[in-house]
Design a protein around this motif. Structure first.
Motif, PDB file in Angstrom:
ATOM      1  N   ASP A  53     -31.945  -4.158 -24.620  1.00  0.00           N
ATOM      2  CA  ASP A  53     -30.754  -3.127 -24.394  1.00  0.00           C
ATOM      3  C   ASP A  53     -30.547  -2.339 -25.593  1.00  0.00           C
ATOM      4  N   PHE A  54     -29.972  -1.305 -25.750  1.00  0.00           N
ATOM      5  CA  PHE A  54     -29.482  -0.678 -26.894  1.00  0.00           C
ATOM      6  C   PHE A  54     -28.885  -1.515 -27.951  1.00  0.00           C
ATOM      7  N   GLY A  59     -32.271  -4.168 -31.606  1.00  0.00           N
ATOM      8  CA  GLY A  59     -31.617  -2.710 -31.199  1.00  0.00           C
ATOM      9  C   GLY A  59     -31.412  -1.970 -32.203  1.00  0.00           C
ATOM     10  N   PHE A  60     -30.191  -1.594 -31.878  1.00  0.00           N
ATOM     11  CA  PHE A  60     -29.557  -0.509 -32.652  1.00  0.00           C
ATOM     12  C   PHE A  60     -29.171  -1.262 -34.292  1.00  0.00           C
ATOM     13  N   ALA A 114     -36.393  -1.308 -32.805  1.00  0.00           N
ATOM     14  CA  ALA A 114     -35.985  -0.149 -32.448  1.00  0.00           C
ATOM     15  C   ALA A 114     -35.560   0.704 -33.796  1.00  0.00           C
ATOM     16  N   SER A 117     -33.102   3.746 -33.111  1.00  0.00           N
ATOM     17  CA  SER A 117     -31.993   3.851 -32.345  1.00  0.00           C
ATOM     18  C   SER A 117     -30.894   4.495 -33.345  1.00  0.00           C
ATOM     19  N   PRO A 118     -30.048   5.373 -32.855  1.00  0.00           N
ATOM     20  CA  PRO A 118     -29.751   5.643 -31.455  1.00  0.00           C
ATOM     21  C   PRO A 118     -30.322   6.619 -30.587  1.00  0.00           C
ATOM     22  N   ASN A 121     -34.615   4.094 -28.034  1.00  0.00           N
ATOM     23  CA  ASN A 121     -34.745   2.686 -28.034  1.00  0.00           C
ATOM     24  C   ASN A 121     -36.188   2.011 -27.933  1.00  0.00           C
TER      25      ASN A 121
END
Length: 184
Positions: A53-54, A59-60, A114, A117-118, A121
């Motif tokens: 997930d983000f 991720g982020f 990632a 990101s944002p 992703n």
């Protein structure tokens, strides 16, 4: 991911390269702390956030955007302290934070990083992935597998960081001596 120790060791080498003449203890503490902050995303596992997930792991919080945002906010909080320029502080803290994702992209496990990101992703690894992935959680790290991970990190992260730190220290030492040589 490499261990939190390795992230801090790499951040210390980065900090030494960007170090002005003399720096206070908090300069080193901030670099080490910000290098580990991206892994706070693992807290999301306890709230149902999935890995990909983000806000999932890698991720982020592992992105270039996040590194710039965090370094900017922390730099603002420390502006004017101990004569470190805001840009030098920002740049060193940005590199310390961004190095986390770079190191994770060099591991042999996980879903990738990632970086963008944002805005995207999509997850990435580097083609060269020599670092053995460290398990999430201290208990799993303190095992026979943990020793293998330490060896991998020592070879691929600690030794190069020590070399960078030593060279930067030598260059800083030479720069401090130059004004004295010109006076004679």
């Amino acid at each position: 991911m490499p261990s939190a120790f390795s992230h801090a060791i790499v951040a210390t080498a980065i900090g030494k390269v960007g170090q002005p003449k003399r720096v206070p203890w908090w300069y080193w503490a901030l670099g080490a702390a910000l290098s580990a902050v991206p892994d706070l995303d693992v807290i999301g596992f306890h709230f149902g956030v999935r890995y990909g997930d983000f806000m999932g792991h890698r991720g982020f919080t592992h992105s270039i955007f996040f590194a710039a945002l965090l370094a900017g906010l922390v730099s603002i909080a420390f502006i004017g302290q101990d004569q470190i320029s805001r840009w030098r502080l920002f740049f060193c803290l940005f590199l310390a934070t961004a190095s986390h994702g770079v190191l994770d992209a060099m591991t042999n496990g996980g879903l990738g990083v990632a970086f963008f990101s944002p805005f995207s992703n999509a997850r990435y690894f580097f083609p060269f992935r020599p670092i053995k992935v460290s398990p999430i959680g201290v208990g799993r790290f303190l095992s026979a597998k943990g020793l293998t991970i330490i060896r991998s990190e020592a070879l691929w992260l600690w030794l190069p960081s020590a070399a960078v730190f030593a060279v930067a220290t030598f260059i800083h030492h030479l720069r401090r001596r130059e004004p004295h040589a010109k006076e004679q």
